[in-house]
Design a protein around this motif. Structure first.
Motif, short mmCIF file in Angstrom:
data_model
loop_
_atom_site.label_atom_id
_atom_site.label_comp_id
_atom_site.label_asym_id
_atom_site.label_seq_id
_atom_site.Cartn_x
_atom_site.Cartn_y
_atom_site.Cartn_z
N ARG A 289 0.88 -1.22 -0.10
CA ARG A 289 0.05 0.10 0.01
C ARG A 289 0.70 1.22 -0.07
NH1 ARG A 289 -2.81 -2.67 4.69
NH2 ARG A 289 -4.72 -3.57 4.00
N PHE A 290 0.46 2.43 -0.69
CA PHE A 290 1.15 3.53 -0.83
C PHE A 290 0.15 4.50 -0.39
CE2 PHE A 290 2.94 0.59 -3.93
CZ PHE A 290 4.08 0.58 -3.66
N PHE A 291 0.84 5.56 0.43
CA PHE A 291 -0.11 6.84 0.76
C PHE A 291 0.50 8.14 0.30
CE2 PHE A 291 -1.88 10.05 3.02
CZ PHE A 291 -3.12 9.89 3.29
N ILE A 292 -0.08 8.89 -0.41
CA ILE A 292 0.54 10.17 -0.86
C ILE A 292 -0.15 11.18 -0.08
CG2 ILE A 292 0.74 11.53 -2.72
CD1 ILE A 292 0.60 9.49 -4.80
N TRP A 293 0.67 12.06 0.74
CA TRP A 293 0.12 12.90 1.78
C TRP A 293 0.24 14.29 0.79
CZ3 TRP A 293 2.38 13.53 7.36
CH2 TRP A 293 1.61 14.63 8.09
N ASN A 294 -0.81 14.93 0.85
CA ASN A 294 -0.77 16.19 -0.34
C ASN A 294 -0.67 15.94 -1.73
OD1 ASN A 294 -0.99 19.18 -0.84
ND2 ASN A 294 1.34 19.52 -0.47
N PRO A 295 -1.57 15.36 -2.22
CA PRO A 295 -1.28 14.77 -3.53
C PRO A 295 -1.55 15.90 -4.69
CG PRO A 295 -3.41 14.24 -2.89
CD PRO A 295 -3.02 14.94 -1.72
N GLY A 296 -1.90 16.94 -4.28
CA GLY A 296 -2.39 18.20 -5.32
C GLY A 296 -3.26 17.71 -6.30
N GLN A 297 -3.05 17.96 -7.81
CA GLN A 297 -4.23 17.66 -8.60
C GLN A 297 -3.75 16.14 -9.07
OE1 GLN A 297 -5.71 20.37 -11.17
NE2 GLN A 297 -3.68 21.77 -11.21
N ILE B 288 -3.22 2.29 -3.89
CA ILE B 288 -2.87 3.94 -3.53
C ILE B 288 -3.91 4.31 -2.83
CG2 ILE B 288 -2.23 6.11 -4.78
CD1 ILE B 288 -1.39 4.56 -7.37
N HIS B 289 -3.38 5.11 -1.87
CA HIS B 289 -4.45 5.92 -1.11
C HIS B 289 -3.60 7.32 -1.00
CE1 HIS B 289 -5.94 2.09 1.60
NE2 HIS B 289 -5.96 2.32 -0.04
N CYS B 290 -4.66 8.38 -1.16
CA CYS B 290 -4.32 9.65 -0.90
C CYS B 290 -4.92 10.61 -0.22
CB CYS B 290 -4.22 10.25 -2.48
SG CYS B 290 -3.37 9.47 -3.88
N GLY B 291 -4.39 11.35 0.42
CA GLY B 291 -5.18 12.61 1.19
C GLY B 291 -4.47 13.80 1.56
N GLY B 292 -5.29 14.90 1.63
CA GLY B 292 -4.38 16.26 1.59
C GLY B 292 -5.61 17.33 2.22
N ARG B 293 -5.23 18.51 2.57
CA ARG B 293 -6.01 19.36 3.31
C ARG B 293 -6.90 20.07 2.35
NH1 ARG B 293 -1.48 24.13 3.44
NH2 ARG B 293 -3.22 25.79 3.05
N ASP B 294 -6.50 20.14 1.01
CA ASP B 294 -7.40 20.75 0.00
C ASP B 294 -8.42 19.99 -0.53
OD1 ASP B 294 -8.32 21.68 -2.71
OD2 ASP B 294 -6.98 23.28 -2.32
N TRP B 295 -9.68 20.24 -0.32
CA TRP B 295 -10.84 19.23 -0.67
C TRP B 295 -10.97 19.10 -2.14
CZ3 TRP B 295 -14.81 17.40 2.59
CH2 TRP B 295 -16.06 16.54 1.99
N ASN B 296 -10.80 20.11 -2.82
CA ASN B 296 -10.91 20.27 -4.54
C ASN B 296 -9.93 19.13 -5.07
OD1 ASN B 296 -13.08 21.76 -3.96
ND2 ASN B 296 -12.39 23.52 -5.29
N GLU B 297 -8.75 19.51 -4.61
CA GLU B 297 -7.94 18.69 -5.20
C GLU B 297 -7.68 17.30 -4.93
OE1 GLU B 297 -4.15 21.98 -5.64
OE2 GLU B 297 -3.81 20.70 -3.90
N THR B 298 -8.04 16.78 -3.47
CA THR B 298 -8.47 15.55 -3.30
C THR B 298 -9.64 14.78 -3.98
OG1 THR B 298 -7.65 16.12 -0.91
CG2 THR B 298 -8.85 13.96 -1.12
N GLU B 299 -10.61 15.64 -4.23
CA GLU B 299 -11.67 15.23 -5.02
C GLU B 299 -11.07 14.82 -6.52
OE1 GLU B 299 -14.96 14.07 -4.45
OE2 GLU B 299 -13.96 13.83 -2.55
N LEU C 257 5.87 18.41 -0.14
CA LEU C 257 5.82 19.44 0.65
C LEU C 257 5.46 20.68 -0.13
CD1 LEU C 257 9.64 19.40 2.01
CD2 LEU C 257 7.44 18.12 3.12
N GLU C 258 4.46 21.87 0.36
CA GLU C 258 4.14 22.77 -0.02
C GLU C 258 5.38 23.69 -0.20
OE1 GLU C 258 0.54 24.53 1.41
OE2 GLU C 258 -0.05 22.53 2.24
N ASN C 259 5.32 24.84 -1.07
CA ASN C 259 6.39 25.68 -1.35
C ASN C 259 6.50 26.89 -0.12
OD1 ASN C 259 7.34 24.50 -3.73
ND2 ASN C 259 5.95 25.87 -5.00
N LEU C 260 6.62 26.40 1.03
CA LEU C 260 6.59 27.08 2.39
C LEU C 260 7.65 26.50 3.13
CD1 LEU C 260 2.77 27.24 2.89
CD2 LEU C 260 4.24 29.20 1.96
N GLY C 261 7.88 27.31 4.01
CA GLY C 261 9.06 26.91 4.94
C GLY C 261 9.08 25.73 5.84
N ASN C 262 7.61 25.44 6.18
CA ASN C 262 7.49 24.30 7.27
C ASN C 262 5.93 23.75 7.14
OD1 ASN C 262 8.15 22.72 9.39
ND2 ASN C 262 7.04 23.99 10.92
#
Length: 419
Positions: free
Chosen positions: A268-276, A297-308, A350-355
């Motif tokens: 099983r593979f999980f992608i955290w913050n999969p974007g589009q 494959i499992h994916c999950g992130g904070r952006d509802w639209n991108e996750t959908e 990672l997002e294009n932010l420091g942390n």
């Protein structure tokens, strides 16, 4: 749902004060969310325009569309606590910050949720709908949002929106085309505020968009990374809509060798913050190439639209018989899989932010969810990935590649693998 613990320490970069209708308010801001260093000018002038509305105290319901950290909805609710208020944003982190800021200001009785416009409110009508409309959502999404607003206004209701001047004329044309009556207009150099009501006759046809891609669709891409090809649909308002990100090119070079070791398993593979979905679609292509017949494959992130959208792309374009799941994460800093679920690889974009996401959250999550033999894969800007490459008692370097200013780093869990 209460605000997740520890988000202030992980994501807040400033607390700022604000005054509305004679009430003093404070808001935590985040570098990972819109307007991270001050209350933006658009929200300020929108609220100023509301303070001139003599009927504001008579409103019986409020909906804040795309609430961000909660400035609009919380400010009005603080001044008029008797008004039932719903705040909603497609970003789970924004919804979490709205909960935190509501508590900070002693505002109770708010209903705050993560999801697309009016998700869970089909058939509901509101006396007041507020929104700071995003500038780069695209013409089809703008029309969809305004149609949704008009459809969810009560007969005597009013909507108040603020837009940047670049889409102000387009907004007015769309509203007029939908039959809305513009009651108030305020233009400044960079913004325009509009108050409007719904047309007397209800809009014909359904405003319900059953699938996100129907309203947000932008383009279908056929992509190539190293020797792998994949297809995906893209949407307005998200990055990497016209070409694969550099992280995908790096992944195409490292993932085949990594996946070879699980040929005799059901990984099983999980992608955290999969974007589009670029990385998910590439991973599907690699899985097919390597011959991992029992992989998922499992994916999950904070952006509802991108996750959908990632769910849509996996369903439509992933190799046949490859089980795939994609779901939004209620706490964007924590990933808790179903009890007993473990993954051979956790891939973190990672997002294009420091942390974002925080280093400690990623390592804690990896230690909890990786199966024996599991590997943590970090992708992003080299400067941000570098934070994960520091000496670590639990994780050792399995692979490391760089391309331009980007980097992919694979770390093996010392406690769970002998790689």
């Amino acid at each position: 749902m209460p605000a997740p613990q520890g988000l202030i320490e992980k994501y807040a970069n400033k607390k700022t004060s604000f005054r509305f209708h004679g009430r003093e308010l404070e808001f935590f801001l985040s570098q990972a969310l819109f307007s991270s260093y001050s209350i933006d000018r658009g929200s300020r002038i929108l609220l100023d325009s509301l303070s001139q509305d003599k009927d504001l105290s008579q409103r019986e319901s409020l909906y804040d569309l795309g609430c961000g950290v909660g400035v609009l909805g919380i400010s009005v609710k603080k001044a008029f606590p008797h008004i039932p208020a719903r705040l909603q944003d497609k970003d789970a982190l924004a919804a979490a910050f709205s909960r935190i800021n509501a508590e900070l200001n002693g505002v109770e009785g708010l209903e705050i949720s993560a999801g697309p416009a009016f998700h869970g409110y089909r058939g509901s009508r509101f006396d007041l709908i507020l929104s700071n409309i995003p500038a780069k959502v695209g013409p089809t999404v703008l029309r969809h949002l305004y149609r949704e607003i008009i459809t969810h206004l009560s007969p005597s209701g009013r909507a108040a929106v603020v837009v940047v001047q670049a889409i102000a004329d387009q907004t007015e044309a769309l509203l007029q085309g939908l039959g809305a009556q513009i009651l108030f207009r305020l233009s400044e150099r960079e913004h325009r505020v509009l108050h409007f009501t719904a047309p007397e006759e209800p809009l014909t046809g359904s405003s319900v968009v059953e699938r996100l891609e129907d309203a947000y669709f932008r383009d279908t891409l056929r992509c190539k990374a190293d020797s792998f090809s994949y297809t995906l649909d893209t949407i307005w308002g998200s990055a990497d809509f016209d070409t694969p990100p550099y992280t995908v090119h790096l992944a195409a070079k490292l993932l085949p060798r990594l996946l070879e070791q699980w040929k005799k398993e059901s990984p099983r593979f999980f992608i955290w913050n999969p974007g589009q979905g670029h990385l998910a679609m590439l991973l599907g292509s690699v899985i097919h190439s390597v011959g991992l017949e029992e992989a998922s494959i499992h994916c999950g992130g904070r952006d509802w639209n991108e996750t959908e959208l990632c769910r849509h792309n996996l369903r439509l374009y992933a190799p046949p018989q490859l089980p795939c799941q994609s779901f939004p994460l209620p706490d964007p800093a924590v990933f808790d899989p179903p009890e007993g679920t473990r993954y051979q690889a956790l891939l973190v974009e990672l997002e294009n932010l420091g942390n974002v996401p925080p280093v400690d959250s990623v390592f804690q999550t990896a230690g909890r969810v990786l199966a024996p033999g599991g590997v943590l894969v970090i992708l992003g800007k080299a400067a941000h990935v570098h934070r994960f490459a520091r000496p670590n008692r639990r994780f050792s370097t399995w692979g490391d590649k760089k391309y331009r200013s980007y980097r992919i780093l694979a770390l093996a869990d010392r406690k769970k693998t002998s790689i």
